[in-house]
Enzyme design. Structure first.
Site, short mmCIF file in Angstrom:
data_model
loop_
_atom_site.label_atom_id
_atom_site.label_comp_id
_atom_site.label_asym_id
_atom_site.label_seq_id
_atom_site.Cartn_x
_atom_site.Cartn_y
_atom_site.Cartn_z
N HIS A 2 107.46 107.24 -2.67
CA HIS A 2 107.76 107.48 -1.26
C HIS A 2 108.60 106.34 -0.70
O HIS A 2 109.63 106.56 -0.05
CB HIS A 2 106.43 107.60 -0.52
CG HIS A 2 106.54 107.92 0.94
ND1 HIS A 2 106.34 109.18 1.43
CD2 HIS A 2 106.82 107.14 2.01
CE1 HIS A 2 106.48 109.17 2.75
NE2 HIS A 2 106.78 107.94 3.13
N GLU A 3 108.20 105.10 -0.95
CA GLU A 3 108.93 103.95 -0.40
C GLU A 3 110.30 103.79 -1.05
O GLU A 3 111.27 103.39 -0.39
CB GLU A 3 108.11 102.67 -0.58
CG GLU A 3 106.80 102.65 0.19
CD GLU A 3 106.99 102.92 1.67
OE1 GLU A 3 108.00 102.48 2.25
OE2 GLU A 3 106.11 103.58 2.26
N HIS A 27 112.68 105.99 0.68
CA HIS A 27 113.15 105.33 1.90
C HIS A 27 114.26 104.34 1.57
O HIS A 27 115.31 104.30 2.23
CB HIS A 27 112.01 104.58 2.58
CG HIS A 27 111.05 105.44 3.33
ND1 HIS A 27 111.45 106.53 4.08
CD2 HIS A 27 109.69 105.36 3.48
CE1 HIS A 27 110.39 107.08 4.65
NE2 HIS A 27 109.31 106.39 4.29
N HIS A 65 111.42 111.18 6.55
CA HIS A 65 110.34 112.13 6.31
C HIS A 65 110.80 113.58 6.50
O HIS A 65 111.59 113.89 7.39
CB HIS A 65 109.16 111.83 7.24
CG HIS A 65 108.57 110.48 6.99
ND1 HIS A 65 108.28 109.60 8.00
CD2 HIS A 65 108.24 109.85 5.83
CE1 HIS A 65 107.77 108.49 7.48
NE2 HIS A 65 107.74 108.62 6.17
N TYR A 119 104.52 114.56 4.93
CA TYR A 119 103.16 114.10 5.20
C TYR A 119 102.17 115.25 5.01
O TYR A 119 102.52 116.42 5.08
CB TYR A 119 103.05 113.57 6.63
CG TYR A 119 103.55 112.16 6.81
CD1 TYR A 119 103.93 111.37 5.74
CD2 TYR A 119 103.63 111.61 8.08
CE1 TYR A 119 104.38 110.09 5.92
CE2 TYR A 119 104.08 110.31 8.28
CZ TYR A 119 104.44 109.55 7.19
OH TYR A 119 104.88 108.26 7.37
#
Length: 424
Positions: A190-191, A194, A200, A246
């Site tokens: 996930h990071e 980014h 998101h 999410y």
């Protein structure tokens, strides 16, 4: 002395016995239902970087402890501005559209190299980080390589929560924070998305065509986290299973209801547990103009036999052969988030992307020592004496595997074994 020696041997054997995965599974184990992907994308004043885009902070703690973001991005003038809560200014953002936030090499043939160092992250974070960046290099043109004097580089560090810059910042040490609660493969993936320039999924403008946001179930003060924003979607459809989506319980209030549900199936699990999926990989390859690679998502269920000493602590790998070639080995795991895996009686469901090789003709399974990595091209052979050792080899009794609904027979595995499975 002899008595003490005997007692020490006895205690050692007892410890070894209790280290085995004894407990049976009573239900199908699918911790995707409970996986709390990072809950917030706010940033406090002390963590603001130059923008745009602003720094992404994904703490895993109580949502109420998170400060509001201090910058917003104006897509008209390309500048970052201080957040003025009185004016209720909205943050506009998405996958970076300005090429200066893409890592160098994005528009040239070949690979995109990102220099990095690993700081004081936990042993668990390092355990999942290193194989993940190798996996990413196999699937995309993004190659993390150890820093060699570059003034700007990525530094993976421990700290509070999980955070990353959005995209590239020239000649800067860009910290990716993997604090307590962030040491899992899914959080690392996930990071890193980014870091590559992605935001998101649930903030896409077309979000409401695919999920329903239940504003009555959102904590007061966090309704703005569900505001849709301009994004570069790269022509890829909305993805409810993205590592950037999410979960349905994010920012939920005490009413107990979900904040997001899938259109047409309120029971569908939103988000991803441990892996980038096929669309996530497509997005990276498209944004960075990598050589075209085609992926296909597969559902894999591993079933461990419900018998004494059937479970394993080893790493499980799977690969396919199909009508259009063969895949590489992929580790089948929840990435540290699902607790002990492949225990006695377990049935564990995984969804993973593999290279698209057409109709699957053969399924292979391998068992490796923890942390050893995927099998080499040549099968390792263990001696008969080693395989006989009661406590010496970490065996696994696989009852069977289901791939996309088709059942395959299992068998007995020892670390180092690779087997072609037969259809049921």
């Amino acid at each position: 002395m002899a008595f003490l020696l005997k007692e020490l041997v006895f205690l050692t054997i007892v410890a070894m016995v209790f280290s085995f995965p004894w407990k049976p599974y009573e239900i199908v184990h699918d911790p995707q239902e409970d996986f709390p992907l990072p809950l917030n994308d706010g940033t406090g004043d002390s963590t603001v970087d130059e923008g745009p885009p602003e720094k992404e902070v994904d703490p895993l703690g109580p949502v109420g402890t998170v400060t509001k973001r201090a910058l917003f991005y104006d897509s008209n003038d390309g500048d970052a501005h201080h957040f003025d809560e009185n004016k209720k200014t909205r943050v506009r953002r998405g996958a970076v559209t300005n090429s200066k936030y893409l890592w160098p090499g994005y528009n040239t043939p070949g690979d995109v190299y990102i220099p990095y160092v690993i700081g004081g992250v936990s042993s668990d974070a390092k355990k999942w980080l290193e194989p993940f960046i190798k996996e990413l290099a196999d699937d995309t043109c993004i190659k993390f390589r150890p820093r060699s004097g570059e003034p700007g580089y990525v530094k993976f560090v421990s700290g509070s929560g999980c955070s990353s810059d959005i995209g590239y910042r020239p000649n800067k040490i860009q910290e990716v924070v993997l604090g307590p609660g962030c040491q899992y493969k899914g959080t690392i993936a996930h990071e890193i998305m980014h870091l590559l320039g992605f935001y998101h999924e649930q903030t896409r403008l077309d979000r409401d065509q695919y999920i329903t946001v239940n504003f009555a179930n959102i904590q007061n003060g966090f309704e703005g986290e569900f505001t849709t924003r301009n994004q570069n979607n790269l022509g890829i459809p909305y993805d409810r299973k993205s590592i950037m989506q999410y979960t349905g319980n994010s920012f939920a209030n005490s009413a107990g209801g979900k904040t997001m549900v899938s259109k047409g199936d309120a029971n569908e699990v939103l988000g991803q547990l441990a892996n980038m999926n096929d669309k996530d990989l497509d997005k990276i390859n498209k944004l960075y103009t990598c050589a075209a690679k085609k992926f296909k998502e597969h559902t894999i269920v591993l079933k461990t036999k419900d018998s004494w000493l059937a479970g394993t602590n080893g790493d499980v790998y799977v690969r396919f052969e199909g009508t259009q070639g063969k895949t590489r080995w992929r580790q089948i795991t929840y990435g540290g988030k699902g607790g002990d895996e492949n225990e006695r009686g377990a049935q564990e469901k995984h969804q993973l992307p593999f290279k698209d090789v057409g109709a699957i003709s053969n399924v292979y399974v391998a068992l490796r020592k923890p942390g050893e990595g995927p099998p080499a091209n040549k099968r390792s052979i263990e001696t008969a004496e080693k395989r006989k050792r009661f406590f010496g080899s970490n065996g696994w009794t696989l009852e069977g595997v289901r791939v996309d609904g088709k059942e395959y027979k299992g068998g007995d595995f020892y670390e180092g074994d690779e087997e072609k499975l037969q259809p049921q």
